[in-house]
Design a protein around this motif. Structure first.
Motif: not given
Ligand code: PLP
Length: 483
Positions: A3-19
């Motif tokens: 999962y990623v944020s709708t306002r995310g940055l290219p440097t963000d690492s995607p997160r898991s569901f439980t996270d």
């Protein structure tokens, strides 16, 4: 699935569901979305039809949700689905049954849960998921919320009896319907703390915001929320779009359309996700009441949020919103998942100017053509007429929110912009809004048997001044008393 944020940055690492499960907004102020939508093909759809017909709603919920959740063992997820979706919680194993009206429109019944509103459909699953993840992480959670009625009671009934979870729910003193008060205040459990705040709903919300803004307090007392932007709530709602398609069309594989009474854009966003996955959906109709922020967008391309003074108090109160908290998720898809563009629209334009416009862009045309959206709105008079008309033809009483969707659906049919099968989402039982039913029909709806005697359940509520410090102290004392 990540999962990623709708306002995310290219440097963000995607997160898991439980996270992301227990998080509200992403740290950048955006909303979490899956990196891609899983695609369903005709073979998978055929299997879902079989699963639903043989086993009911719970195994279907497992099939659909497991496409998005890969960090909970399947056997555990399945067990949670069966604990959330069964005849004990929702009257039958179908959970979301359908009725066809005289005019050919289908009603999808989503209000057979413990609090008689569709929010139970997602909240019952959320209760299971929260308990599971908290247990794994060895944490506890104090849910703090504000409610004008439906969300708070649904959250309390979902979290009731769950380990490591307490609920502190602020309600505006004396301002909920008698049924809503009885439902919430009747709960006698040390982990459910009802607070009647001396103020209106906005005051309750301000107190929650003030407490949540105290990062140190929030951390120390593990304060969390169950608001409508929670990804798991949306995900759980995708399931009933599939169940509805199966019941109205499944065997033939035809497309169906939906008309959805819309407030925060959570319910219909789940329909959008189902459609993107490849569930055979033709049109998605956004139905609003006099608070027509979203109808205006789909007609004009302008999204203009309203102030509290410009937000009307209507007879379909759960749709009285000035700003649709899940709308950013749809716009994210509409602008081709361009996070920079979403930041520009929501973090800049909307904040600085109170509105943004996509009028004249190809994206705005896409909303209708590629994404299948239509919209309409209704007034108090329309709701009374709709309740009356459905009752006259079918002897079925629909609630005022469902009436909004029925009215807009019927207009769309008459206008030739949508075809059968057309499904209206029933989002509450009429007994919750008895006053409006009385006005429309001249009598009040009967209390369903399962709620008999609810008025006599006692009154478990703490009266409090409109003061965040006092509410904080109550949280501190409650937690200390149990340690
Ligand atoms: C919450 C609610 C709605 C609106 O749903 P959204 O997901 O906010 O669009 C409609 N009807 C009822 C009865 C509700 O409780």
């Amino acid at each position: 699935m990540r999962y990623v944020s709708t306002r995310g940055l290219p440097t963000d690492s995607p997160r898991s569901f439980t996270d992301i499960l227990l998080r509200g907004l992403a740290p950048d102020g955006g909303l979490y979305m899956p990196v891609t939508y899983p695609r369903v093909d005709s073979e998978m759809l055929a299997n879902w039809v079989k699963v639903f017909h043989e086993g009911g709603y719970a195994p279907l919920a497992f099939e659909v949700m497991s496409l998005f959740i890969d960090d909970i063992p399947p056997a555990d997820l399945k067990a949670m689905c069966y604990r959330a979706y069964n005849a004990e919680n929702f009257e039958s194993d179908v959970v979301a049954p359908m009725t066809q009206l005289d005019d050919g429109i289908w009603l999808l019944h989503l209000s057979n849960g413990p609090t008689a509103a569709f929010k139970d459909m997602a909240m019952q699953m959320l209760g299971e998921l929260f308990e599971y993840v908290l247990e794994k992480e060895g944490r506890e959670l104090n849910i703090l919320g504000a409610t004008s009625g439906d969300t708070g009671s649904s959250a309390e009934y979902a979290m009731l009896g769950k380990d490591n979870i307490r609920v502190f729910m602020l309600t505006p003193a004396g301002r909920m319907t008698p049924f809503q008060q009885a439902q919430m205040y009747g709960l006698d459990d040390p982990a459910i703390i009802n607070i009647a705040l001396d103020g209106v709903f906005d005051d309750c919300q301000d107190v929650v915001k003030e407490i949540s803004a105290d990062a140190e307090f929030k951390e120390k007392y593990s304060i969390g929320a169950v608001n409508s932007i929670n990804w798991a709530r949306l995900l759980a709602q995708v399931v009933y779009y599939v169940a509805a398609w199966i019941q109205a069309s499944g065997a033939e594989g035809n497309k169906v359309s939906f008309s959805v009474p819309t407030g925060n854009f959570g319910d219909i966003c789940a329909g959008h996700i189902a459609r993107r996955m490849g569930v055979p959906i033709d049109k998605l109709i956004v139905a609003t009441n006099e608070n027509n922020v979203l109808d205006e967008f789909f007609r004009t391309g302008v999204y203009r949020v309203r102030s509290a003074e410009e937000t009307f108090k209507t007879s379909s109160p759960s749709m009285d919103i000035s700003k649709a908290s899940n709308f950013e998720r749809f716009i994210y898809d509409l602008v081709g998942r361009d996070q920079e563009r979403v930041r520009e629209l929501f973090a800049q334009k909307l904040v600085n100017e109170g509105e943004f416009s996509l009028a004249g862009t190809s994206e705005f045309k896409d909303a209708r053509i590629r994404f299948g959206f239509l919209s309409g709105s209704s007034t108090h008079e329309d709701r009374l007429d709709s309740i009356n008309s459905v009752y006259r033809h079918d002897k079925i009483i629909i609630d005022p929110h469902t009436a909004d969707a029925w009215k807009v659906a019927r207009d769309a049919l008459r206008g030739g912009v949508v075809e059968h099968p057309l499904i209206v989402l029933e989002t509450a039982l009429p007994v919750k809004f008895a006053e409006t039913i009385q006005e429309a029909l001249g009598f009040t709806p009967e209390m369903p048997e399962r709620f008999a005697g609810i008025e006599n359940a006692g009154r478990h509520v703490v009266d409090m001044p409109n003061d965040a410090e006092a509410v904080k102290q109550l949280i501190i004392d409650t937690v200390a008393a149990e340690r």
